[in-house]
Design a protein around this motif. Structure first.
Motif, mmCIF file in Angstrom:
data_model
loop_
_atom_site.group_PDB
_atom_site.id
_atom_site.type_symbol
_atom_site.label_atom_id
_atom_site.label_comp_id
_atom_site.label_asym_id
_atom_site.label_seq_id
_atom_site.Cartn_x
_atom_site.Cartn_y
_atom_site.Cartn_z
ATOM 1 N N PHE A 1 -9.795 3.837 -1.665
ATOM 2 C CA PHE A 1 -8.713 4.816 -1.742
ATOM 3 C C PHE A 1 -8.600 5.379 -3.163
ATOM 4 O O PHE A 1 -8.507 6.597 -3.359
ATOM 5 N N THR B 1 -9.641 9.766 2.396
ATOM 6 C CA THR B 1 -8.649 10.114 1.378
ATOM 7 C C THR B 1 -8.931 11.507 0.819
ATOM 8 O O THR B 1 -8.030 12.347 0.730
ATOM 9 N N PRO C 1 0.810 -1.221 0.000
ATOM 10 C CA PRO C 1 0.000 0.000 0.000
ATOM 11 C C PRO C 1 0.845 1.274 0.000
ATOM 12 O O PRO C 1 0.486 2.264 -0.662
ATOM 13 N N THR D 1 0.711 3.990 -3.030
ATOM 14 C CA THR D 1 0.367 5.391 -2.789
ATOM 15 C C THR D 1 1.440 6.318 -3.352
ATOM 16 O O THR D 1 1.133 7.347 -3.966
ATOM 17 N N LEU E 1 -2.453 3.207 3.568
ATOM 18 C CA LEU E 1 -2.639 4.087 2.414
ATOM 19 C C LEU E 1 -2.760 5.543 2.855
ATOM 20 O O LEU E 1 -2.128 6.446 2.283
ATOM 21 N N TRP F 1 -8.518 -0.847 -0.852
ATOM 22 C CA TRP F 1 -7.741 -0.387 -2.013
ATOM 23 C C TRP F 1 -8.611 0.435 -2.958
ATOM 24 O O TRP F 1 -8.237 1.543 -3.365
#
Length: 269
Positions: A67, A140, A7, A11, A220, A64
């Motif tokens: 994000f 996020t 992760p 990112t 993340l 995932w």
């Protein structure tokens, strides 16, 4: 490694590549911007749909994908601003010698529609994921918002490295609202807040009791905040801010950029 290393690397790559891609697209001819906005708006719709669909999914894949959906939503904000489609009612430079409230009002007018668009999109995202267990995408978007607001305020108050090269030609007037100083009082607060947030997210990701979804999601987010801190560090370092994205700036026509006239509020100190 799968819960933390991958992760973090993902990112880092997404932050670097998406930033460069947006800079490249915004450096193309202005007649291409309608297609850029169409593509960004399509991705925004996909991101919003994904956030809503994934809100009640607490699997690893949902962390995932949530994000990525949050990044897609924020990408629309960046594209809309840098293309000049959503900025503000003021399209001219800061009045010469403006200080205090006059300067602040002029600066706010230059980005007012942009700020309202962020508020509206943030409210929509929060509503789509309200009360749901998977809000990685929501956090996020909000993390991007917090980091970008901090960066804007620090540019306004004054930092050493203004990164003017990131502004396309049609937004050059925004340079007049930047101030060049070695430091401002907000900068240490921004750094402390970012370090604190990054540490808390990292501890949450490394908590032995964290679920795989939480471990991946918090990693993340922690990496994203750490990269936001890196962007802040660039503001006070004597190194070119574009060093990581020169490939993204390659679409811009080479031209000598005129020096911004020194002002009493923006003069080096």
């Amino acid at each position: 490694m799968a819960q933390h290393g991958l992760p973090a690397l993902f990112t880092l790559f997404l932050w670097w590549f998406s930033t460069g891609l947006i800079l490249y697209l915004d450096g193309l001819r202005r007649e291409t911007f309608r297609w850029t906005m169409l593509g960004a708006s399509t991705l925004l719709l996909g991101g919003l749909t994904g956030l809503h669909a994934l809100a009640w999914d607490t699997g690893v894949a949902a962390a995932w994908l949530g994000f990525v959906c949050g990044v897609l939503c924020w990408a629309w904000i960046e594209v809309a601003f840098l293309t000049g489609m959503v900025t503000g009612p003021r399209r001219s430079a800061c009045p010469a010698g403006a200080r205090g409230w006059v300067r602040f009002r002029a600066a706010l007018a230059a980005i007012l529609w942009h700020e309202l668009a962020i508020l509206a999109l943030a409210a929509l995202i929060v509503a789509l994921t309200w009360g749901a267990p998977n809000r990685i995408g929501t956090w996020t978007f909000l993390a991007f918002w917090a980091m970008r607001q901090s960066a804007k305020l620090n540019l306004y108050l004054g930092v050493r490295n203004l990164a003017e090269e990131f502004l396309p030609d049609h937004l050059r007037h925004l340079e007049s609202f930047f101030a060049r100083r070695r430091m401002n009082l907000l900068f240490p607060v921004s750094v402390v807040a970012g370090v604190t947030a990054c540490a808390l997210l990292s501890l949450a990701a490394l908590d032995p009791g964290a679920t795989p979804h939480q471990a991946v999601g918090f990693t993340l987010l922690a990496t994203l905040v750490a990269l936001g801190l890196l962007e802040h560090v660039f503001m006070v370092m004597p190194i070119p801010a574009d060093i990581l994205w020169r490939w993204g700036l390659a679409s811009r026509a080479p031209a000598a950029r005129p020096a911004r006239p020194a002002t009493s509020w923006g003069a080096p100190s």
